[in-house]
Design a protein around this motif. Structure first.
Motif, mmCIF file in Angstrom:
data_model
loop_
_atom_site.group_PDB
_atom_site.id
_atom_site.type_symbol
_atom_site.label_atom_id
_atom_site.label_comp_id
_atom_site.label_asym_id
_atom_site.label_seq_id
_atom_site.Cartn_x
_atom_site.Cartn_y
_atom_site.Cartn_z
ATOM 1 N N GLU A 124 0.826 -1.203 0.000
ATOM 2 C CA GLU A 124 0.000 0.000 0.000
ATOM 3 C C GLU A 124 0.863 1.258 0.000
ATOM 4 O O GLU A 124 0.480 2.284 -0.569
ATOM 5 C CB GLU A 124 -0.941 -0.020 1.200
ATOM 6 N N ASN A 125 2.025 1.185 0.620
ATOM 7 C CA ASN A 125 2.947 2.315 0.576
ATOM 8 C C ASN A 125 3.502 2.529 -0.831
ATOM 9 O O ASN A 125 3.825 3.644 -1.223
ATOM 10 C CB ASN A 125 4.092 2.071 1.563
ATOM 11 N N MET A 126 3.597 1.438 -1.589
ATOM 12 C CA MET A 126 4.122 1.493 -2.952
ATOM 13 C C MET A 126 3.072 1.917 -3.978
ATOM 14 O O MET A 126 3.393 2.468 -5.036
ATOM 15 C CB MET A 126 4.665 0.109 -3.332
ATOM 16 N N LEU A 127 1.807 1.703 -3.692
ATOM 17 C CA LEU A 127 0.731 1.900 -4.667
ATOM 18 C C LEU A 127 0.771 3.252 -5.385
ATOM 19 O O LEU A 127 0.676 3.292 -6.621
ATOM 20 C CB LEU A 127 -0.633 1.721 -3.987
ATOM 21 N N PRO A 128 0.893 4.384 -4.662
ATOM 22 C CA PRO A 128 0.833 5.667 -5.370
ATOM 23 C C PRO A 128 1.913 5.830 -6.435
ATOM 24 O O PRO A 128 1.685 6.477 -7.458
ATOM 25 C CB PRO A 128 1.016 6.695 -4.236
ATOM 26 N N SER A 129 3.070 5.225 -6.231
ATOM 27 C CA SER A 129 4.174 5.407 -7.169
ATOM 28 C C SER A 129 4.004 4.586 -8.438
ATOM 29 O O SER A 129 4.710 4.807 -9.422
ATOM 30 C CB SER A 129 5.505 5.048 -6.503
ATOM 31 N N LEU A 130 3.069 3.628 -8.454
ATOM 32 C CA LEU A 130 2.868 2.795 -9.634
ATOM 33 C C LEU A 130 1.826 3.372 -10.588
ATOM 34 O O LEU A 130 1.613 2.835 -11.679
ATOM 35 C CB LEU A 130 2.473 1.380 -9.217
ATOM 36 N N ASP A 131 1.163 4.442 -10.177
ATOM 37 C CA ASP A 131 0.249 5.183 -11.072
ATOM 38 C C ASP A 131 -0.822 4.305 -11.706
ATOM 39 O O ASP A 131 -1.118 4.405 -12.902
ATOM 40 C CB ASP A 131 1.040 5.901 -12.175
ATOM 41 N N PHE A 132 -1.421 3.428 -10.912
ATOM 42 C CA PHE A 132 -2.549 2.657 -11.415
ATOM 43 C C PHE A 132 -3.732 3.587 -11.685
ATOM 44 O O PHE A 132 -3.919 4.594 -11.000
ATOM 45 C CB PHE A 132 -2.977 1.600 -10.402
ATOM 46 N N ALA A 133 -4.553 3.222 -12.668
ATOM 47 C CA ALA A 133 -5.781 3.958 -12.946
ATOM 48 C C ALA A 133 -6.847 3.509 -11.947
ATOM 49 O O ALA A 133 -7.240 2.339 -11.928
ATOM 50 C CB ALA A 133 -6.251 3.699 -14.375
ATOM 51 N N ASP A 134 -7.321 4.421 -11.113
ATOM 52 C CA ASP A 134 -8.283 4.059 -10.076
ATOM 53 C C ASP A 134 -9.527 3.399 -10.647
ATOM 54 O O ASP A 134 -10.102 2.486 -10.041
ATOM 55 C CB ASP A 134 -8.688 5.306 -9.277
ATOM 56 N N SER A 135 -9.966 3.837 -11.821
ATOM 57 C CA SER A 135 -11.204 3.312 -12.394
ATOM 58 C C SER A 135 -11.085 1.846 -12.805
ATOM 59 O O SER A 135 -12.100 1.145 -12.912
ATOM 60 C CB SER A 135 -11.613 4.147 -13.611
ATOM 61 N N ASP A 136 -9.858 1.374 -13.049
ATOM 62 C CA ASP A 136 -9.650 -0.003 -13.503
ATOM 63 C C ASP A 136 -8.898 -0.855 -12.488
ATOM 64 O O ASP A 136 -8.642 -2.041 -12.751
ATOM 65 C CB ASP A 136 -8.866 -0.018 -14.817
ATOM 66 N N LEU A 137 -8.548 -0.293 -11.354
ATOM 67 C CA LEU A 137 -7.729 -1.007 -10.391
ATOM 68 C C LEU A 137 -8.485 -2.185 -9.780
ATOM 69 O O LEU A 137 -9.614 -2.044 -9.311
ATOM 70 C CB LEU A 137 -7.261 -0.063 -9.282
ATOM 71 N N VAL A 138 -7.840 -3.351 -9.811
ATOM 72 C CA VAL A 138 -8.402 -4.571 -9.241
ATOM 73 C C VAL A 138 -7.471 -5.038 -8.134
ATOM 74 O O VAL A 138 -6.252 -5.016 -8.278
ATOM 75 C CB VAL A 138 -8.521 -5.677 -10.314
ATOM 76 N N SER A 139 -8.044 -5.476 -7.011
ATOM 77 C CA SER A 139 -7.247 -6.072 -5.945
ATOM 78 C C SER A 139 -7.984 -7.288 -5.417
ATOM 79 O O SER A 139 -9.199 -7.248 -5.222
ATOM 80 C CB SER A 139 -7.006 -5.067 -4.815
ATOM 81 N N CYS A 140 -7.251 -8.366 -5.201
ATOM 82 C CA CYS A 140 -7.891 -9.574 -4.689
ATOM 83 C C CYS A 140 -6.860 -10.444 -3.987
ATOM 84 O O CYS A 140 -5.651 -10.264 -4.154
ATOM 85 C CB CYS A 140 -8.576 -10.346 -5.803
ATOM 86 N N LEU A 141 -7.371 -11.387 -3.201
ATOM 87 C CA LEU A 141 -6.525 -12.362 -2.536
ATOM 88 C C LEU A 141 -6.292 -13.546 -3.462
ATOM 89 O O LEU A 141 -7.179 -13.938 -4.219
ATOM 90 C CB LEU A 141 -7.192 -12.856 -1.254
ATOM 91 N N ILE A 142 -5.094 -14.110 -3.418
ATOM 92 C CA ILE A 142 -4.804 -15.325 -4.160
ATOM 93 C C ILE A 142 -4.124 -16.300 -3.197
ATOM 94 O O ILE A 142 -3.557 -15.903 -2.183
ATOM 95 C CB ILE A 142 -3.901 -15.076 -5.388
ATOM 96 N N GLY A 143 -4.190 -17.554 -3.512
ATOM 97 C CA GLY A 143 -3.589 -18.546 -2.634
ATOM 98 C C GLY A 143 -4.594 -19.603 -2.247
ATOM 99 O O GLY A 143 -5.586 -19.843 -2.939
ATOM 100 N N ASP A 144 -4.370 -20.213 -1.133
ATOM 101 C CA ASP A 144 -5.206 -21.309 -0.663
ATOM 102 C C ASP A 144 -6.560 -20.778 -0.204
ATOM 103 O O ASP A 144 -6.661 -20.106 0.822
ATOM 104 C CB ASP A 144 -4.499 -22.034 0.483
ATOM 105 N N ALA A 145 -7.607 -21.087 -0.965
ATOM 106 C CA ALA A 145 -8.944 -20.618 -0.608
ATOM 107 C C ALA A 145 -9.657 -21.584 0.334
ATOM 108 O O ALA A 145 -10.812 -21.372 0.691
ATOM 109 C CB ALA A 145 -9.785 -20.429 -1.871
ATOM 110 N N GLY A 146 -8.971 -22.637 0.749
ATOM 111 C CA GLY A 146 -9.607 -23.647 1.573
ATOM 112 C C GLY A 146 -9.557 -23.321 3.045
ATOM 113 O O GLY A 146 -9.106 -24.130 3.866
#
Length: 233
Positions: A124-146
């Protein structure tokens, strides 16, 4: 889409992948480039001519693959300088590897830059420097869903857009993920599939990487621009 085997990822790390459509003549020039690597680079012996891996300078691992549909080169920079997580130009070793990778022949279909960090707080500290487009930004968890708790699963962020430097960007927080979430794969090996999620929207529209290119005829036809943030000569 196919799951490509990558070396195990740990945080912090930078991963850069360039996917190309190549003609038979491009394949010949590519093999010449792989046979004449820069001093200090090395490829491991392989009985599979379609998959090669090795080192591209101190601290940079490379994987080259020829798939039925394209050719890919992937660079892995483990424990990079902190400034390089925001600006690739801050890491001279990685920049030199990128200059070589960008000069390979073929039309660039997709190029992806992946930032791997140990925690959500660091990401989250890095996010602003990557200049993602807020309208298209996706965030999700990956890994063991069990039944795994969120803090024990990796989290990703991406807008699956092509940035001004020609690269798409992915941000990954490893969190507590220590085992493979794909059976029999090391931690975060499944990350190799993430760049392919956005590949179909770029297919047939060669990517314009903002990296200095060589003057050799026919090399990196889709690579344009000079003195860009990604690879500066």
């Amino acid at each position: 889409m196919h799951l490509r085997r990558w070396p195990p990822l740990s945080a912090p790390a930078l991963v850069v992948q360039i996917l190309r459509a190549a003609s038979p003549s491009d394949h010949e020039r590519e093999q010449t480039a792989l046979a004449a690597l820069p001093p200090g680079w090395e490829l491991a012996p392989s009985d599979n001519g379609r998959h090669l891996s090795g080192t591209a300078g101190d601290g940079v691992h490379l994987v080259w693959e020829r798939h039925s549909e394209a050719t890919s080169i992937t660079l892995f920079r483990f424990d990079p300088p902190a400034a390089a997580m925001r600006d690739l130009q801050a890491d001279p070793v990685l920049v030199q590897a990128l200059i070589w990778a960008v000069d390979l022949p073929g039309d660039v279909i997709r190029a992806t830059r992946i930032v791997v960090l140990p925690s959500v707080a660091a990401a989250e500290n890095m996010l602003p420097s990557l200049d993602f487009a807020d309208s298209d930004l996706v965030s999700c968890l990956i890994g063991d869903a069990g039944g795994a708790e969120p803090e024990d699963r990796a989290r990703i962020w991406s807008d699956f857009r092509i940035g001004p430097d020609g690269f798409g960007r992915l941000l990954i927080a490893v969190n507590g993920l220590t085992g493979g979430f794909v059976p029999a794969y090391p931690a975060l090996a499944g990350t190799g599939k993430l760049p392919e999620f956005g590949a179909s929207r770029f297919t047939g529209r060669p990517n314009q990487l903002g990296c200095a290119r060589s003057d050799r005829a026919g090399s990196g036809r889709a690579v344009e621009g000079r003195h860009a943030a990604g690879c500066q000569r």
